[in-house]
Write a protein that holds these residues in place. Structure first.
Motif, mmCIF file in Angstrom:
data_model
loop_
_atom_site.group_PDB
_atom_site.id
_atom_site.type_symbol
_atom_site.label_atom_id
_atom_site.label_comp_id
_atom_site.label_asym_id
_atom_site.label_seq_id
_atom_site.Cartn_x
_atom_site.Cartn_y
_atom_site.Cartn_z
ATOM 1 N N LEU A 100 0.830 -1.205 0.000
ATOM 2 C CA LEU A 100 0.000 0.000 0.000
ATOM 3 C C LEU A 100 0.864 1.254 0.000
ATOM 4 C CD1 LEU A 100 -2.837 1.249 0.213
ATOM 5 C CD2 LEU A 100 -2.571 1.154 2.694
ATOM 6 N N VAL A 101 1.901 1.265 0.814
ATOM 7 C CA VAL A 101 2.801 2.426 0.880
ATOM 8 C C VAL A 101 3.510 2.606 -0.455
ATOM 9 C CG1 VAL A 101 4.887 3.321 1.956
ATOM 10 C CG2 VAL A 101 3.067 2.378 3.377
ATOM 11 N N ALA A 102 3.974 1.520 -1.059
ATOM 12 C CA ALA A 102 4.643 1.617 -2.354
ATOM 13 C C ALA A 102 3.702 2.173 -3.416
ATOM 14 C CB ALA A 102 5.162 0.243 -2.778
ATOM 15 N N THR A 103 2.452 1.779 -3.380
ATOM 16 C CA THR A 103 1.473 2.288 -4.343
ATOM 17 C C THR A 103 1.223 3.780 -4.129
ATOM 18 O OG1 THR A 103 0.412 0.122 -4.423
ATOM 19 C CG2 THR A 103 -0.872 1.993 -5.214
ATOM 20 N N VAL A 104 1.060 4.179 -2.867
ATOM 21 C CA VAL A 104 0.806 5.592 -2.562
ATOM 22 C C VAL A 104 1.997 6.447 -2.985
ATOM 23 C CG1 VAL A 104 0.494 7.223 -0.676
ATOM 24 C CG2 VAL A 104 -0.864 5.145 -0.743
ATOM 25 N N VAL A 105 3.205 5.978 -2.705
ATOM 26 C CA VAL A 105 4.403 6.737 -3.098
ATOM 27 C C VAL A 105 4.485 6.836 -4.611
ATOM 28 C CG1 VAL A 105 6.923 6.672 -3.127
ATOM 29 C CG2 VAL A 105 5.697 6.246 -1.007
ATOM 30 N N SER A 106 4.184 5.757 -5.308
ATOM 31 C CA SER A 106 4.225 5.771 -6.767
ATOM 32 C C SER A 106 3.222 6.773 -7.336
ATOM 33 C CB SER A 106 3.930 4.370 -7.305
ATOM 34 O OG SER A 106 3.822 4.390 -8.692
ATOM 35 N N VAL A 107 2.013 6.776 -6.804
ATOM 36 C CA VAL A 107 0.989 7.722 -7.272
ATOM 37 C C VAL A 107 1.397 9.153 -6.950
ATOM 38 C CG1 VAL A 107 -1.393 8.477 -6.912
ATOM 39 C CG2 VAL A 107 -0.888 6.058 -7.218
ATOM 40 N N ALA A 108 1.940 9.375 -5.744
ATOM 41 C CA ALA A 108 2.351 10.724 -5.353
ATOM 42 C C ALA A 108 3.460 11.233 -6.260
ATOM 43 C CB ALA A 108 2.797 10.735 -3.896
ATOM 44 N N LEU A 109 4.437 10.391 -6.573
ATOM 45 C CA LEU A 109 5.515 10.812 -7.470
ATOM 46 C C LEU A 109 4.990 11.101 -8.872
ATOM 47 C CD1 LEU A 109 8.411 8.434 -6.398
ATOM 48 C CD2 LEU A 109 8.275 10.900 -6.075
ATOM 49 N N ARG A 110 4.084 10.264 -9.353
ATOM 50 C CA ARG A 110 3.525 10.476 -10.688
ATOM 51 C C ARG A 110 2.745 11.786 -10.748
ATOM 52 N NH1 ARG A 110 -0.182 6.140 -11.655
ATOM 53 N NH2 ARG A 110 1.559 4.889 -10.944
ATOM 54 N N GLU A 111 1.912 12.036 -9.732
ATOM 55 C CA GLU A 111 1.125 13.272 -9.698
ATOM 56 C C GLU A 111 2.025 14.493 -9.523
ATOM 57 O OE1 GLU A 111 -2.098 13.758 -10.361
ATOM 58 O OE2 GLU A 111 -2.117 11.640 -10.882
ATOM 59 N N GLY A 112 3.054 14.360 -8.706
ATOM 60 C CA GLY A 112 3.991 15.474 -8.524
ATOM 61 C C GLY A 112 4.700 15.819 -9.820
#
Length: 141
Positions: A100-112
């Motif tokens: 879950l953390v890896a997914t959230v970090v991936s989405v946050a980096l993509r959106e950033g």
């Protein structure tokens, strides 16, 4: 030398263009200052900043050290003889929290990354509005 009647409108137009350039430069510099101010992002995107901080904190904290237990009466004898071999337990698979953390970090980096791209695009559009190019200064209206 007599002034041509077209001099005054040309000078007035040049003065207006200089004012527009000055205003555009002030807007670009204010936008650039705003882009590097971290407080602006915290005010504008508090949840994204909180998630990013949590993800970075999770990644920065080192993992627990592995411990092992030996079933030997006197391991010092084996160390001296050079026969001590440590077999570690196989690593467990990633838990659902890690996924879950890896997914959230991936989405946050993509959106950033997408946000930075959009902001840079807007900034570039402001510096060179559509329909203007280097040849417009040579043309007459």
């Amino acid at each position: 030398m007599t002034d041509l009647p077209l001099d005054d409108p040309v000078r007035a137009r040049m003065r207006g263009i200089r004012c527009d350039i000055d205003q555009g430069l002030e807007d670009v510099s204010a936008s650039a200052r705003n882009m590097v101010d971290w407080k602006h992002y915290v005010k504008t995107y508090p949840w994204a900043c909180l998630g990013t901080a949590a993800a970075l904190g999770f990644l920065i904290v080192p993992k627990r050290s592995a411990t092992f237990s030996a079933d030997l009466d006197n391991p010092a004898e084996l160390v001296e003889a050079g026969h001590l071999v440590v077999h570690s337990r196989p690593a467990a698979g990633r838990g659902w929290v890690d996924s879950l953390v890896a997914t959230v970090v991936s989405v946050a980096l993509r959106e950033g990354t997408a946000y930075v791209g959009r902001t840079a695009g807007r900034l570039l559009e402001m510096t060179n509005p559509p329909g203007t190019n280097d040849h417009d200064s040579n043309s007459t209206s």
